[in-house]
Motif scaffolding. Structure first.
Motif, PDB file in Angstrom:
ATOM      1  N   ALA A  62      35.374  45.103  41.808  1.00 48.84           N
ATOM      2  CA  ALA A  62      36.815  45.310  42.008  1.00 48.84           C
ATOM      3  C   ALA A  62      37.382  44.318  43.026  1.00 48.84           C
ATOM      4  O   ALA A  62      38.110  44.681  43.948  1.00 48.84           O
ATOM      5  N   LEU A  63      37.043  43.044  42.819  1.00 45.91           N
ATOM      6  CA  LEU A  63      37.520  41.974  43.690  1.00 45.91           C
ATOM      7  C   LEU A  63      38.524  41.105  42.941  1.00 45.91           C
ATOM      8  O   LEU A  63      38.411  40.933  41.725  1.00 45.91           O
ATOM      9  N   PRO A  64      39.486  40.527  43.652  1.00 47.61           N
ATOM     10  CA  PRO A  64      40.360  39.562  42.983  1.00 47.61           C
ATOM     11  C   PRO A  64      39.587  38.281  42.703  1.00 47.61           C
ATOM     12  O   PRO A  64      38.652  37.932  43.431  1.00 47.61           O
ATOM     13  N   LEU A  65      39.950  37.590  41.651  1.00 49.80           N
ATOM     14  CA  LEU A  65      39.323  36.327  41.298  1.00 49.80           C
ATOM     15  C   LEU A  65      40.308  35.221  41.634  1.00 49.80           C
ATOM     16  O   LEU A  65      41.394  35.153  41.051  1.00 49.80           O
ATOM     17  N   VAL A  66      39.961  34.379  42.591  1.00 52.08           N
ATOM     18  CA  VAL A  66      40.829  33.284  43.014  1.00 52.08           C
ATOM     19  C   VAL A  66      40.303  32.005  42.377  1.00 52.08           C
ATOM     20  O   VAL A  66      39.128  31.666  42.527  1.00 52.08           O
ATOM     21  N   THR A  67      41.174  31.304  41.644  1.00 55.78           N
ATOM     22  CA  THR A  67      40.745  30.135  40.878  1.00 55.78           C
ATOM     23  C   THR A  67      41.894  29.159  40.681  1.00 55.78           C
ATOM     24  O   THR A  67      43.061  29.533  40.761  1.00 55.78           O
ATOM     25  N   HIS A  68      41.527  27.917  40.420  1.00 54.51           N
ATOM     26  CA  HIS A  68      42.504  26.917  39.986  1.00 54.51           C
ATOM     27  C   HIS A  68      42.497  26.825  38.459  1.00 54.51           C
ATOM     28  O   HIS A  68      43.236  26.043  37.876  1.00 54.51           O
ATOM     29  N   ASN A  69      41.633  27.606  37.816  1.00 54.54           N
ATOM     30  CA  ASN A  69      41.496  27.589  36.354  1.00 54.54           C
ATOM     31  C   ASN A  69      41.842  28.957  35.768  1.00 54.54           C
ATOM     32  O   ASN A  69      41.039  29.546  35.044  1.00 54.54           O
ATOM     33  N   ALA A  70      43.015  29.440  36.058  1.00 54.36           N
ATOM     34  CA  ALA A  70      43.412  30.773  35.610  1.00 54.36           C
ATOM     35  C   ALA A  70      43.351  30.908  34.093  1.00 54.36           C
ATOM     36  O   ALA A  70      43.047  31.993  33.575  1.00 54.36           O
ATOM     37  N   SER A  71      43.573  29.822  33.375  1.00 55.94           N
ATOM     38  CA  SER A  71      43.556  29.890  31.910  1.00 55.94           C
ATOM     39  C   SER A  71      42.181  30.289  31.375  1.00 55.94           C
ATOM     40  O   SER A  71      42.084  30.827  30.278  1.00 55.94           O
ATOM     41  N   HIS A  72      41.123  30.053  32.137  1.00 54.76           N
ATOM     42  CA  HIS A  72      39.780  30.435  31.695  1.00 54.76           C
ATOM     43  C   HIS A  72      39.600  31.952  31.649  1.00 54.76           C
ATOM     44  O   HIS A  72      38.671  32.441  31.011  1.00 54.76           O
ATOM     45  N   PHE A  73      40.482  32.679  32.337  1.00 52.16           N
ATOM     46  CA  PHE A  73      40.318  34.119  32.490  1.00 52.16           C
ATOM     47  C   PHE A  73      41.478  34.921  31.908  1.00 52.16           C
ATOM     48  O   PHE A  73      41.576  36.123  32.127  1.00 52.16           O
ATOM     49  N   GLU A  74      42.347  34.255  31.146  1.00 56.38           N
ATOM     50  CA  GLU A  74      43.504  34.932  30.558  1.00 56.38           C
ATOM     51  C   GLU A  74      43.068  36.025  29.592  1.00 56.38           C
ATOM     52  O   GLU A  74      42.122  35.855  28.823  1.00 56.38           O
ATOM     53  N   GLY A  75      43.770  37.140  29.639  1.00 58.72           N
ATOM     54  CA  GLY A  75      43.562  38.204  28.668  1.00 58.72           C
ATOM     55  C   GLY A  75      42.375  39.106  28.925  1.00 58.72           C
ATOM     56  O   GLY A  75      42.014  39.898  28.069  1.00 58.72           O
ATOM     57  N   ILE A  76      41.765  38.998  30.101  1.00 58.54           N
ATOM     58  CA  ILE A  76      40.642  39.888  30.417  1.00 58.54           C
ATOM     59  C   ILE A  76      41.218  41.128  31.087  1.00 58.54           C
ATOM     60  O   ILE A  76      41.745  41.058  32.205  1.00 58.54           O
TER      61      ILE A  76
END
Length: 87
Positions: A62-76
């Motif tokens: 239950a942690l936030p995911l901080v990334t410069h590649n948000a598109s890799h994680f869209e729709g999860i």
């Protein structure tokens, strides 16, 4: 005498690092990874194994995911993806 770039790099190595959480994969996390990969494949939105580990870990703990590649994680579903603007 060190060049300015080498001096900055050396200073970066000697500064204290921010608090870090190191997570070892356990059976539950491995299952979460496999489930995420399978779910994405079923809907035709495959995810790279490395990105699946990152996402599964964030979801599992239950942690936030901080990334410069948000598109890799869209729709999860349930994944809190955050980006940081670069200056």
């Amino acid at each position: 005498m060190l060049a300015s770039g080498a001096s900055r790099a050396l200073n970066g190595l000697t500064r204290p690092s921010p608090p870090t959480l190191i997570v070892s994969p356990d059976l539950d996390l491995c299952r979460a990874w496999g489930q995420l990969r399978a779910e994405r494949q079923v809907i035709g939105q495959t995810i790279d194994p490395q990105d699946a580990w990152i996402a599964a870990t964030a979801l599992h703990y239950a942690l936030p995911l901080v990334t410069h590649n948000a598109s890799h994680f869209e729709g999860i579903p349930g994944l809190d993806v955050r980006t940081v603007a670069t200056p």
